[in-house]
Design a protein around this motif. Structure first.
Motif, PDB file in Angstrom:
ATOM      1  N   GLU A 174      29.884  24.059  29.588  1.00 54.32           N
ATOM      2  CA  GLU A 174      28.995  23.522  30.606  1.00 54.32           C
ATOM      3  C   GLU A 174      27.598  23.302  30.040  1.00 54.32           C
ATOM      4  N   ALA A 175      27.124  22.029  30.059  1.00 56.13           N
ATOM      5  CA  ALA A 175      25.805  21.691  29.526  1.00 56.13           C
ATOM      6  C   ALA A 175      25.335  20.374  30.132  1.00 56.13           C
ATOM      7  N   TYR A 176      24.015  20.293  30.431  1.00 56.55           N
ATOM      8  CA  TYR A 176      23.454  19.154  31.145  1.00 56.55           C
ATOM      9  C   TYR A 176      22.083  18.797  30.578  1.00 56.55           C
ATOM     10  N   GLU A 177      21.694  17.533  30.776  1.00 56.75           N
ATOM     11  CA  GLU A 177      20.390  17.066  30.296  1.00 56.75           C
ATOM     12  C   GLU A 177      19.861  15.983  31.228  1.00 56.75           C
ATOM     13  N   GLY A 178      18.543  15.997  31.470  1.00 56.95           N
ATOM     14  CA  GLY A 178      17.948  14.959  32.298  1.00 56.95           C
ATOM     15  C   GLY A 178      16.436  15.050  32.313  1.00 56.95           C
ATOM     16  N   THR A 179      15.824  14.127  33.038  1.00 57.74           N
ATOM     17  CA  THR A 179      14.378  14.089  33.215  1.00 57.74           C
ATOM     18  C   THR A 179      14.067  14.516  34.636  1.00 57.74           C
ATOM     19  N   ALA A 180      13.030  15.341  34.793  1.00 55.21           N
ATOM     20  CA  ALA A 180      12.726  15.898  36.109  1.00 55.21           C
ATOM     21  C   ALA A 180      11.232  15.929  36.385  1.00 55.21           C
ATOM     22  N   LEU A 181      10.909  15.860  37.663  1.00 56.35           N
ATOM     23  CA  LEU A 181       9.564  16.108  38.158  1.00 56.35           C
ATOM     24  C   LEU A 181       9.425  17.604  38.385  1.00 56.35           C
ATOM     25  N   VAL A 182       8.212  18.134  38.294  1.00 61.52           N
ATOM     26  CA  VAL A 182       7.998  19.578  38.336  1.00 61.52           C
ATOM     27  C   VAL A 182       7.176  19.982  39.554  1.00 61.52           C
ATOM     28  N   ASN A 183       7.666  20.984  40.270  1.00 62.82           N
ATOM     29  CA  ASN A 183       6.850  21.667  41.281  1.00 62.82           C
ATOM     30  C   ASN A 183       6.645  23.092  40.790  1.00 62.82           C
ATOM     31  N   TRP A 184       5.404  23.513  40.677  1.00 64.39           N
ATOM     32  CA  TRP A 184       4.995  24.801  40.095  1.00 64.39           C
ATOM     33  C   TRP A 184       4.363  25.620  41.204  1.00 64.39           C
ATOM     34  N   ALA A 185       4.975  26.743  41.578  1.00 65.70           N
ATOM     35  CA  ALA A 185       4.479  27.545  42.695  1.00 65.70           C
ATOM     36  C   ALA A 185       4.382  29.019  42.296  1.00 65.70           C
ATOM     37  N   PRO A 186       3.181  29.486  41.897  1.00 73.21           N
ATOM     38  CA  PRO A 186       3.011  30.904  41.572  1.00 73.21           C
ATOM     39  C   PRO A 186       3.385  31.775  42.774  1.00 73.21           C
ATOM     40  N   SER A 187       4.070  32.894  42.497  1.00 71.71           N
ATOM     41  CA  SER A 187       4.554  33.769  43.560  1.00 71.71           C
ATOM     42  C   SER A 187       3.485  34.680  44.129  1.00 71.71           C
ATOM     43  N   GLY A 188       2.458  34.977  43.338  1.00 69.96           N
ATOM     44  CA  GLY A 188       1.450  35.936  43.805  1.00 69.96           C
ATOM     45  C   GLY A 188       2.047  37.333  43.868  1.00 69.96           C
ATOM     46  N   GLY A 189       1.445  38.217  44.656  1.00 71.97           N
ATOM     47  CA  GLY A 189       2.020  39.546  44.815  1.00 71.97           C
ATOM     48  C   GLY A 189       0.986  40.646  44.818  1.00 71.97           C
ATOM     49  N   GLU A 190       1.502  41.847  44.894  1.00 72.10           N
ATOM     50  CA  GLU A 190       0.661  43.039  44.943  1.00 72.10           C
ATOM     51  C   GLU A 190       0.107  43.376  43.564  1.00 72.10           C
ATOM     52  N   THR A 191      -0.675  44.419  43.499  1.00 71.64           N
ATOM     53  CA  THR A 191      -1.303  44.813  42.240  1.00 71.64           C
ATOM     54  C   THR A 191      -0.298  45.238  41.179  1.00 71.64           C
ATOM     55  N   THR A 192       0.894  45.642  41.576  1.00 68.76           N
ATOM     56  CA  THR A 192       1.910  46.076  40.626  1.00 68.76           C
ATOM     57  C   THR A 192       2.915  44.984  40.293  1.00 68.76           C
ATOM     58  N   ALA A 193       2.756  43.786  40.883  1.00 69.11           N
ATOM     59  CA  ALA A 193       3.723  42.706  40.699  1.00 69.11           C
ATOM     60  C   ALA A 193       3.558  42.026  39.341  1.00 69.11           C
ATOM     61  N   LEU A 194       4.661  41.468  38.855  1.00 63.67           N
ATOM     62  CA  LEU A 194       4.630  40.635  37.659  1.00 63.67           C
ATOM     63  C   LEU A 194       4.116  39.257  38.045  1.00 63.67           C
ATOM     64  N   ASP A 195       3.547  38.551  37.085  1.00 63.57           N
ATOM     65  CA  ASP A 195       3.114  37.173  37.322  1.00 63.57           C
ATOM     66  C   ASP A 195       4.346  36.285  37.209  1.00 63.57           C
ATOM     67  N   GLN A 196       4.884  35.897  38.368  1.00 62.42           N
ATOM     68  CA  GLN A 196       6.062  35.042  38.404  1.00 62.42           C
ATOM     69  C   GLN A 196       5.713  33.698  39.013  1.00 62.42           C
ATOM     70  N   VAL A 197       6.480  32.684  38.607  1.00 60.57           N
ATOM     71  CA  VAL A 197       6.303  31.336  39.121  1.00 60.57           C
ATOM     72  C   VAL A 197       7.664  30.795  39.524  1.00 60.57           C
ATOM     73  N   GLU A 198       7.709  30.177  40.698  1.00 59.39           N
ATOM     74  CA  GLU A 198       8.908  29.482  41.140  1.00 59.39           C
ATOM     75  C   GLU A 198       8.748  28.018  40.761  1.00 59.39           C
TER      76      GLU A 198
END
Length: 157
Positions: free
Chosen positions: A116-140
């Motif tokens: 299973e393998a795929y390739e294409g061109t995509a538009l990007v939506n970047w949404a930082p998750s935020g969080g509490e003082t102990t949270a990791l810096d994550q992005v959706e």
């Protein structure tokens, strides 16, 4: 000879890569590290094509297809020189870009070599998750396909 017991595939089998070449021609694939969630989707568009000849049975015709990837990443940094990981930064910059600058050339595949393998061109939506003082810096990150999602040979097979 006994048949081996089938194993269940794991969700973490996916690897996401971005083409970092200027021409976006697949000459500089780099891994997007820190993926914690990965949700591929490919939705067909079906239209009703029923007619009198089907004796009351509905007919349908596939008229289009779309694709999308939902990815959550843990941000990676180099705290010595104060930069983000290059592939993370490419995604973020594409989110704020226009025209060709808003698109990324991506591929994703089974890191264990399954076909299973795929390739294409995509538009990007970047949404930082935020969080509490102990949270990791994550992005959706949502990658919305612009054109076909090609079935390719797995590069690690």
């Amino acid at each position: 000879m006994a048949t081996p017991t089938p194993e269940t595939a794991l969700a973490r089998r996916w690897r996401l890569e971005i083409d970092m070449s200027v021409a976006k021609n697949g000459s500089d694939w780099r891994v997007v590290p820190g993926v914690t969630e990965f949700t591929p989707a490919s939705e067909p568009n079906f239209e009703d094509s029923s007619d009198y000849d089907s004796e009351g049975w509905a007919g349908n015709t596939k008229t289009g297809q779309s694709w999308e990837l939902g990815v959550t990443i843990n941000r990676r940094i180099n705290d010595q020189v104060k930069v983000y990981h290059p592939t993370h930064e490419a995604l973020r910059l594409a989110h704020y870009g226009w025209g060709s600058g808003s698109k990324v050339h991506v591929r994703y595949f089974d890191r264990n070599g399954l076909p299973e393998a795929y390739e294409g061109t995509a538009l990007v939506n970047w949404a930082p998750s935020g969080g509490e003082t102990t949270a990791l810096d994550q992005v959706e990150v949502t990658l919305t396909g612009d054109g076909p999602l090609l079935l390719i040979a797995n590069p690690v097979a």
